[in-house]
Design an enzyme around this catalytic site. Structure first.
Site, PDB file in Angstrom:
ATOM      1  N   ASP A  98      -6.544 -29.986 -34.383  1.00  0.00           N
ATOM      2  CA  ASP A  98      -4.995 -29.702 -33.894  1.00  0.00           C
ATOM      3  C   ASP A  98      -4.591 -31.286 -33.720  1.00  0.00           C
ATOM      4  O   ASP A  98      -5.141 -32.084 -32.963  1.00  0.00           O
ATOM      5  CB  ASP A  98      -5.085 -29.120 -32.565  1.00  0.00           C
ATOM      6  N   ASP A 199       0.679 -29.558 -34.360  1.00  0.00           N
ATOM      7  CA  ASP A 199       1.275 -29.168 -33.062  1.00  0.00           C
ATOM      8  C   ASP A 199       2.860 -29.742 -32.952  1.00  0.00           C
ATOM      9  O   ASP A 199       3.215 -30.829 -33.094  1.00  0.00           O
ATOM     10  CB  ASP A 199       0.439 -29.356 -31.872  1.00  0.00           C
ATOM     11  N   GLU A 256       3.356 -26.365 -37.415  1.00  0.00           N
ATOM     12  CA  GLU A 256       3.884 -25.624 -36.299  1.00  0.00           C
ATOM     13  C   GLU A 256       5.390 -25.788 -36.550  1.00  0.00           C
ATOM     14  O   GLU A 256       5.955 -26.715 -35.619  1.00  0.00           O
ATOM     15  CB  GLU A 256       3.421 -25.883 -35.010  1.00  0.00           C
ATOM     16  N   HIS A 328      -3.092 -18.549 -30.083  1.00  0.00           N
ATOM     17  CA  HIS A 328      -3.223 -18.924 -28.679  1.00  0.00           C
ATOM     18  C   HIS A 328      -2.085 -18.845 -27.954  1.00  0.00           C
ATOM     19  O   HIS A 328      -2.112 -19.062 -26.678  1.00  0.00           O
ATOM     20  CB  HIS A 328      -3.879 -19.958 -28.644  1.00  0.00           C
ATOM     21  N   ASP A 329      -0.740 -18.961 -28.326  1.00  0.00           N
ATOM     22  CA  ASP A 329       0.440 -18.978 -27.733  1.00  0.00           C
ATOM     23  C   ASP A 329       0.965 -17.666 -27.656  1.00  0.00           C
ATOM     24  O   ASP A 329       2.266 -17.462 -27.136  1.00  0.00           O
ATOM     25  CB  ASP A 329       1.318 -19.814 -28.356  1.00  0.00           C
TER      26      ASP A 329
HETATM   27  C1  GLC Z   1       2.309 -25.933 -29.411  1.00  0.00           C
HETATM   28  C2  GLC Z   1       0.989 -25.326 -28.890  1.00  0.00           C
HETATM   29  C3  GLC Z   1       1.040 -24.867 -27.396  1.00  0.00           C
HETATM   30  C4  GLC Z   1       1.018 -25.914 -26.592  1.00  0.00           C
HETATM   31  C5  GLC Z   1       2.560 -26.899 -27.112  1.00  0.00           C
HETATM   32  C6  GLC Z   1       2.394 -28.248 -26.479  1.00  0.00           C
HETATM   33  O1  GLC Z   1       3.386 -25.016 -29.195  1.00  0.00           O
HETATM   34  O2  GLC Z   1       0.570 -24.229 -29.719  1.00  0.00           O
HETATM   35  O3  GLC Z   1      -0.172 -24.126 -26.951  1.00  0.00           O
HETATM   36  O4  GLC Z   1       1.602 -25.679 -25.378  1.00  0.00           O
HETATM   37  O5  GLC Z   1       2.556 -26.782 -28.304  1.00  0.00           O
HETATM   38  O6  GLC Z   1       1.519 -29.029 -27.161  1.00  0.00           O
END
Ligand code: GLC
Ligand code: CA
Length: 556
Positions: A98, A199, A256, A328-329
């Protein structure tokens, strides 16, 4: 389209803390992952994305990195990581890490040095502003609640954090910072990584100069998107990053990405895009409310279909989306996308097939292949996730009772996906011999990997068949590259589409518990996958049972 090594792959996301604990400390770790590689290979997985396992105070479970060149001791050592990459390679698998570079941790050395000397080199690695009495530099609300500004310890300045206060934003406008990021990416790629999941990347470009926007809640703050919407020019950073790092290694990258501008899609994931792929979040953002989770609208089967087809139409053959049911979110997809009361083996398989056969790369999140479900929270104290705690408070502020607030946030809590992986019906679902860091879902006695591996009709075996079908040389071209054409789009609670290339496949799911009939436009010569024992057919009319899904090869 030039064919790429990753086009036909299947990916799997591991949340290391909750995957498998090898040493009984209650925390999943890298040796634990290594011991489960054969499990993943048997399923058919090629690419494994690891949520962060770098050194971190774990304020946001590893998305707050204090050293990009080290593994956090709770997950193992650098040797473990190297062994994982090597063991994966032996099995023709690739590891993605990541890449969390919108922010680091406030315990990172850069931040410590910025506190010591805010006007020096490292002060410029962050966004610092002079502190003014009774006034913040801007009125933006952080993703996890409260203002994005926090006092920079020991100074008369404040720093920007769009996520948690332990996640200070890095200043991408500073070329020295960007060099540090590229150096780290290349260092990891030199270790043999297949690439990265990237991310929160849309946050790296801020609209400058900073200004206030109209507030949208009683707290006087505004959603961070107000600022991001005005930020132009992210492409310069992303293109530079690609050229300096990923491209040289032919790495696979998945962004993302939220809220890209409509005409930018090909810049992002076209032939020479910034990334190989980006996630499709259209279903996950459906029904979201600016007021908070408590006000979000549930998604119906017809909405789900619409969201999927919208993304597919928008993307066409520009590139490849990465399709998810959960991560995971997010809450567990089967608890979210299957109407209440209907979550069962058949409906889970239907959802799997409908999502998996879309054009794009399938990503499976750990436990999804078992049909893992949301966890019932007894109390807000059972929740670890910082985001859920914030949303709980927002719900209370809006006047909900504690019971109502808990119920509302339970539906969306990120902890639903973070409960330990359910390996067996032994204590703690076989995840750990110690005390798990987060409660195990009590349904592990029924839903677990050991039981499903033994049962040829399990959700696990259905996923295995879906993956095998995608890899079958006879259908690969169509499933990977074929066009997607929706069919019977207006029919209520029915989701169906063709995939067309050298073959024509029809994917059809009856998204309700009642039966529903369809009239095939042309006959089929083979049933490639069915979540029921038989196909009830008479004169070209198929009577689909509740939640039946079929993948048919259509005669040409
Ligand atoms: C992304 C991740 C999440 C995290 C955020 C800040 O959205 O998937 O889990 O809290 O970024 O890094
Ligand atoms: Ca451990």
């Amino acid at each position: 389209m030039t064919k790429k090594w990753w086009h036909d792959k299947v990916a799997y996301q591991i949340y290391p803390k909750s995957f498998y604990d090898s040493n009984g400390d209650g925390i999943g770790d890298i040796p634990g992952i290594i011991s489960k590689l054969d499990y993943l290979r048997d399923l058919g997985v090629d690419i494994i994305w690891l949520s962060p396992c770098y050194q971190s105070p774990l304020a946001d479970q590893g998305y707050d990195i204090s050293d990009y060149y080290n593994i956090d001791p709770c997950f193992g050592t650098m040797e473990d990581m190297e062994q994982l990459i090597a063991e994966a390679k032996k099995r023709n698998m690739y590891i993605l890490m990541d890449l969390v570079v919108n922010h680091c941790s406030d315990e990172h050395e850069w931040f410590r040095r910025a506190c010591e000397d805010p006007d020096g080199k490292y002060g410029n690695f962050f966004y610092l502003r002079d502190k003014k009495d009774g006034e913040l530099p801007t009125n933006w609300r952080s993703y996890f609640g409260g203002p994005v500004w926090e006092d920079l310890p020991g100074t008369n300045k404040q720093y920007l954090h769009v996520f948690h206060k332990k996640q200070p934003d890095l200043n991408w406008e500073n070329p020295e910072l960007r060099e540090e990021v590229y150096r780290n990416i290349n260092w990891w790629l030199d270790k043999g990584l297949g690439g990265f999941r990237i991310d929160a990347i849309m946050n790296i470009k801020k609209a400058l100069p900073f200004r206030n926007y109209t507030s949208d809640r009683a707290d006087g703050l505004c959603n961070i998107y107000e600022m991001l919407r005005e930020a132009d020019g992210i492409g310069e950073f992303l293109g530079e990053m690609r050229d300096r790092t990923f491209r040289k290694y032919d790495a696979f990258t998945v962004g993302e990405v939220f809220n890209e501008k409509p005409d930018e899609l090909s810049d992002f994931i076209g032939e020479d895009g910034y990334f190989s792929s980006m996630f499709d979040f259209n279903e996950t953002i459906f029904g979201g409310s600016p007021k908070g989770w408590y006000d979000a609208k549930p998604i119906t089967p017809d909405d789900y279909k619409k969201c999927c087809f919208e993304s597919q139409a928008k993307t066409g053959d520009i590139g490849f989306l990465s399709n998810i049911i959960e991560n995971h979110d997010e809450p567990r997809g089967v608890s979210r996308y299957i109407p209440e009361g209907d979550c069962c083996t058949e409906s889970k398989k239907m959802l799997a097939a409908l999502n998996f056969m879309l054009r794009g790369l399938p990503f499976i999140y750990q436990g999804q292949e078992l049909g893992m479900e949301n966890i019932p929270f007894g109390s807000i104290d059972d929740v670890d996730d910082i985001s859920t705690h914030d949303e709980y408070r927002v719900a209370l502020d809006a006047g909900l009772t504690p019971e109502e607030a808990l119920k509302a946030v339970s539906k969306f809590s990120r902890d639903n996906a973070r409960t330990p992986m359910q390996w067996s019906d032994e204590i703690n679902a076989g995840f750990t011999t110690g005390t798990p860091w987060l409660k195990v879902n009590p349904n592990y006695t029924k839903i677990n990997a050991a039981a499903q591996l033994d049962d040829a009709d399990s959700v696990w075996h259905f996923y295995q068949k879906l993956i095998a079908l995608r890899k079958n040389p006879a259908y690969k071209q169509t499933i990977v590259y074929g066009k997607l054409e929706p069919v019977w789009e207006a029919v209520h609670n029915l989701m169906a589409y063709y995939r067309k290339d050298d073959k024509t496949l029809l994917v059809v799911g009856n998204y309700q518990r009642e039966e529903q009939s369809i009239t095939l436009p042309s006959p089929y010569n083979q049933v490639l996958l069915n979540n029921f024992k038989e196909v009830m057919e008479e004169d070209g009319v198929i009577r689909l049972q509740g939640y039946q899904v079929l993948i048919l090869e259509i005669c040409e």
